[in-house]
Scaffold this motif. Sequence first.
Motif, PDB file in Angstrom:
ATOM      1  N   GLN A   1      43.142  30.739  40.401  1.00 38.73           N
ATOM      2  CA  GLN A   1      43.054  29.394  39.844  1.00 38.73           C
ATOM      3  C   GLN A   1      44.285  29.094  38.981  1.00 38.73           C
ATOM      4  OE1 GLN A   1      39.452  28.666  37.556  1.00 38.73           O
ATOM      5  NE2 GLN A   1      40.517  27.237  36.211  1.00 38.73           N
TER       6      GLN A   1
ATOM      7  N   LEU B   1      33.672  36.233  42.848  1.00 36.53           N
ATOM      8  CA  LEU B   1      34.105  35.185  41.927  1.00 36.53           C
ATOM      9  C   LEU B   1      35.180  35.704  40.975  1.00 36.53           C
ATOM     10  CD1 LEU B   1      30.678  33.519  41.046  1.00 36.53           C
ATOM     11  CD2 LEU B   1      32.593  32.417  42.213  1.00 36.53           C
TER      12      LEU B   1
ATOM     13  N   LYS C   1      28.463  38.416  44.926  1.00 36.36           N
ATOM     14  CA  LYS C   1      28.934  37.101  44.507  1.00 36.36           C
ATOM     15  C   LYS C   1      29.744  37.200  43.222  1.00 36.36           C
ATOM     16  CE  LYS C   1      27.455  32.342  43.836  1.00 36.36           C
ATOM     17  NZ  LYS C   1      26.334  31.383  43.956  1.00 36.36           N
TER      18      LYS C   1
ATOM     19  N   ASN D   1      36.869  27.954  36.567  1.00 38.22           N
ATOM     20  CA  ASN D   1      36.031  26.924  37.191  1.00 38.22           C
ATOM     21  C   ASN D   1      34.789  27.471  37.883  1.00 38.22           C
ATOM     22  OD1 ASN D   1      37.854  25.031  36.306  1.00 38.22           O
ATOM     23  ND2 ASN D   1      38.949  24.887  38.263  1.00 38.22           N
ATOM     24  N   ASP D   2      34.961  28.210  38.968  1.00 40.16           N
ATOM     25  CA  ASP D   2      33.812  28.629  39.774  1.00 40.16           C
ATOM     26  C   ASP D   2      32.970  29.685  39.071  1.00 40.16           C
ATOM     27  OD1 ASP D   2      34.593  26.868  41.730  1.00 40.16           O
ATOM     28  OD2 ASP D   2      35.619  28.369  42.942  1.00 40.16           O
ATOM     29  N   ILE D   3      33.622  30.699  38.522  1.00 41.45           N
ATOM     30  CA  ILE D   3      32.856  31.743  37.856  1.00 41.45           C
ATOM     31  C   ILE D   3      32.219  31.217  36.573  1.00 41.45           C
ATOM     32  CG2 ILE D   3      34.796  32.708  36.546  1.00 41.45           C
ATOM     33  CD1 ILE D   3      33.607  35.491  37.115  1.00 41.45           C
TER      34      ILE D   3
ATOM     35  N   ASN E   1      31.157  28.088  36.096  1.00 39.66           N
ATOM     36  CA  ASN E   1      29.996  27.291  36.504  1.00 39.66           C
ATOM     37  C   ASN E   1      28.848  28.184  36.956  1.00 39.66           C
ATOM     38  OD1 ASN E   1      31.150  24.792  35.945  1.00 39.66           O
ATOM     39  ND2 ASN E   1      32.132  24.667  37.945  1.00 39.66           N
ATOM     40  N   TYR E   2      29.168  29.295  37.617  1.00 44.17           N
ATOM     41  CA  TYR E   2      28.120  30.234  38.019  1.00 44.17           C
ATOM     42  C   TYR E   2      27.415  30.798  36.787  1.00 44.17           C
ATOM     43  CZ  TYR E   2      25.851  34.490  39.613  1.00 44.17           C
ATOM     44  OH  TYR E   2      24.916  35.472  39.843  1.00 44.17           O
TER      45      TYR E   2
ATOM     46  N   HIS F   1      32.241  28.630  29.420  1.00 41.42           N
ATOM     47  CA  HIS F   1      32.405  28.569  30.870  1.00 41.42           C
ATOM     48  C   HIS F   1      33.723  27.929  31.293  1.00 41.42           C
ATOM     49  CE1 HIS F   1      30.504  24.719  29.817  1.00 41.42           C
ATOM     50  NE2 HIS F   1      31.053  24.222  30.906  1.00 41.42           N
TER      51      HIS F   1
ATOM     52  N   LYS G   1      38.542  35.903  42.900  1.00 47.64           N
ATOM     53  CA  LYS G   1      39.094  34.579  43.196  1.00 47.64           C
ATOM     54  C   LYS G   1      39.560  33.848  41.942  1.00 47.64           C
ATOM     55  CE  LYS G   1      36.482  33.771  47.466  1.00 47.64           C
ATOM     56  NZ  LYS G   1      35.400  32.982  48.113  1.00 47.64           N
ATOM     57  N   ASN G   2      38.990  34.193  40.808  1.00 46.78           N
ATOM     58  CA  ASN G   2      39.280  33.430  39.582  1.00 46.78           C
ATOM     59  C   ASN G   2      40.752  33.486  39.198  1.00 46.78           C
ATOM     60  OD1 ASN G   2      38.009  31.811  37.429  1.00 46.78           O
ATOM     61  ND2 ASN G   2      38.732  33.440  36.085  1.00 46.78           N
TER      62      ASN G   2
END
Length: 576
Positions: free
Chosen positions: A329, A322, A318, A222-224, A226-227, A217, A325-326
């Motif tokens: 980063q 993600l 979603k 980060n966000d994807i 954690n998802y 992960h 947006k990834n």
Amino acid sequence: MKKNLLIGLLIISLFSAYGQQNKWLTPYEKGNMNQTSTYQEAIDFYAALDKQFETVKMTEMGQTDSGEPLYLLIFNPDKDFDLNKKQSKAVLLINNNIHPGEPDGVDASMQLFRDLVLQKIPIPKNTIVAMIPFYNVGGTLNRNSFSRANQNGPESYGFRGNSRNFDLNRDFIKSDTKNARSFAEIFHLVNPDVFIDNHVSNGADYQYVFTYIQTQHQKLGNDIGNYLKNEMTPKIRKQLLKKKIESIPYVTVYGATPEKGFTQMMDLPRYSTGYASLFHTIGYMPETHMLKKYEDRVKVTYEFMLETILHTDANYLKIKDLRIKNQYQFKPKSLYTLQWKIDSTKVDQIEFLGFESGYKKSDISGKERLFYDQNKPFKKQIPYYQFYKPHKHVEIPTAYLIPKSWWNVIDLLKLNKVEMIQLKKDTLIEVEKYKIADYKTGTSAYEGHYQHFNTTVHKSIEIIAFKKGDFFIPTQQFAVKYLLETLEPEAPDSFFNWNFFDAILQQKEGYSAYVFEDLAAEILKNNPILKEQFEKKKAEEKSFSENGSAQLDWIYKNSQYYESSHLTYPVYRVLN
């Protein structure tokens, strides 16, 4: 009379449904549940599905080393198979038989696609399901019953190496095979939001039929990331548990037992899920357990694929958001981790279903040997390490510059849809230049290479003359992670470490010592600063002061006669 007619129609209907069901039984289902479909049986099966049902399409996609093509199956209830256009739906890609001795996904996928077109299972409304039925075609055709010595079925299967004996799950970056190059074309056409690559495990014994590797992960983003870790995987596992399928992360212990704990695998880009993560794709590698019955392994592979499809379908917006947006980063001037190490200070306790193990005398050697007692199952808490810490990082540049002469690298960047601009005229550009400071090289062949490792570089800022046609590659693009992992020489799977630039490691010119001696003395005489450095080095390093050849070579390498291309890494970083 009317009642009899209704009964007759019902019987006809039931027989028709039975006939339809029986018509689409797979070879695996028709057999003893311990036989995997052959290459031709599966391709014929999919061709028949394609012919009869409008919701599935099979397309020939690229060549393999064995001469046979790769095929791509696509299921879409909307009957739209144009993947060249931007998709509003999510796309899930399944890959089978990368290791043909591990064919569970072949038979599970045949049932899955059959059940999708017959609408026997929930039909995804927001997800297109794509699948490569056989990735390693050459290995699939090299059928035998003995190459998986530790595996319980099926009766016969393919071989791990492809027709040129490459392990394709080490080839995604270096792309030595036609298979890998065709896969890249498929991957970027499909642009999957979620990727599944079906496997069978090696290693310890335990109670689970199903284990899995998921993209690490932190490496994913980060966000994807954690998802994936906190939402997607736990929900899929919960659904599997409702079907009485216990699951656990892939048990990474070899020649040892799991009770002391194990770590989550860091999937390097050479592997399929590691490669997929470079393009912000969530990756899973199911690893069914080698000692469990083939029928049970096929079943859990099927159920995992189904539950992953259903989760993707319910959360498609979603997941797609993600992914988009990834990429943002990883911005210029921010740090990117090239190498990771396990963080032993962060440990989770997880429930583990294992078997008691011990040692007994070997009937072969008389020495102690490990064994597991399947009559003594246990449930206990064990340590699980799934967090890594950065070991080496690099500042992300604004762009890279690569001379057009390095066409072998440029071709792979193009294959992976990297956005590039060719210079329209000869141009002077200030760049950061790397000089290879040190590296080690493996002493044994690994997948057709003697791979480098522990690579380090010296950095300098210079103004360099680039030629018309050289390639300017901005990092602010979807392929940013791919660029960093391949073009930064200190990354484990960089093109440098895979020997793409070995020509720079060899000097092409030299000198005859008896001739250069007089010239070297002249060089020192005319360059007081260099002479001062030379004398200091002799004073500080005894081995240097006692080695005349080393002294002569030092002067040569610090003179204008030394070729600038030696050890100069021909990929340049634009910082501003």
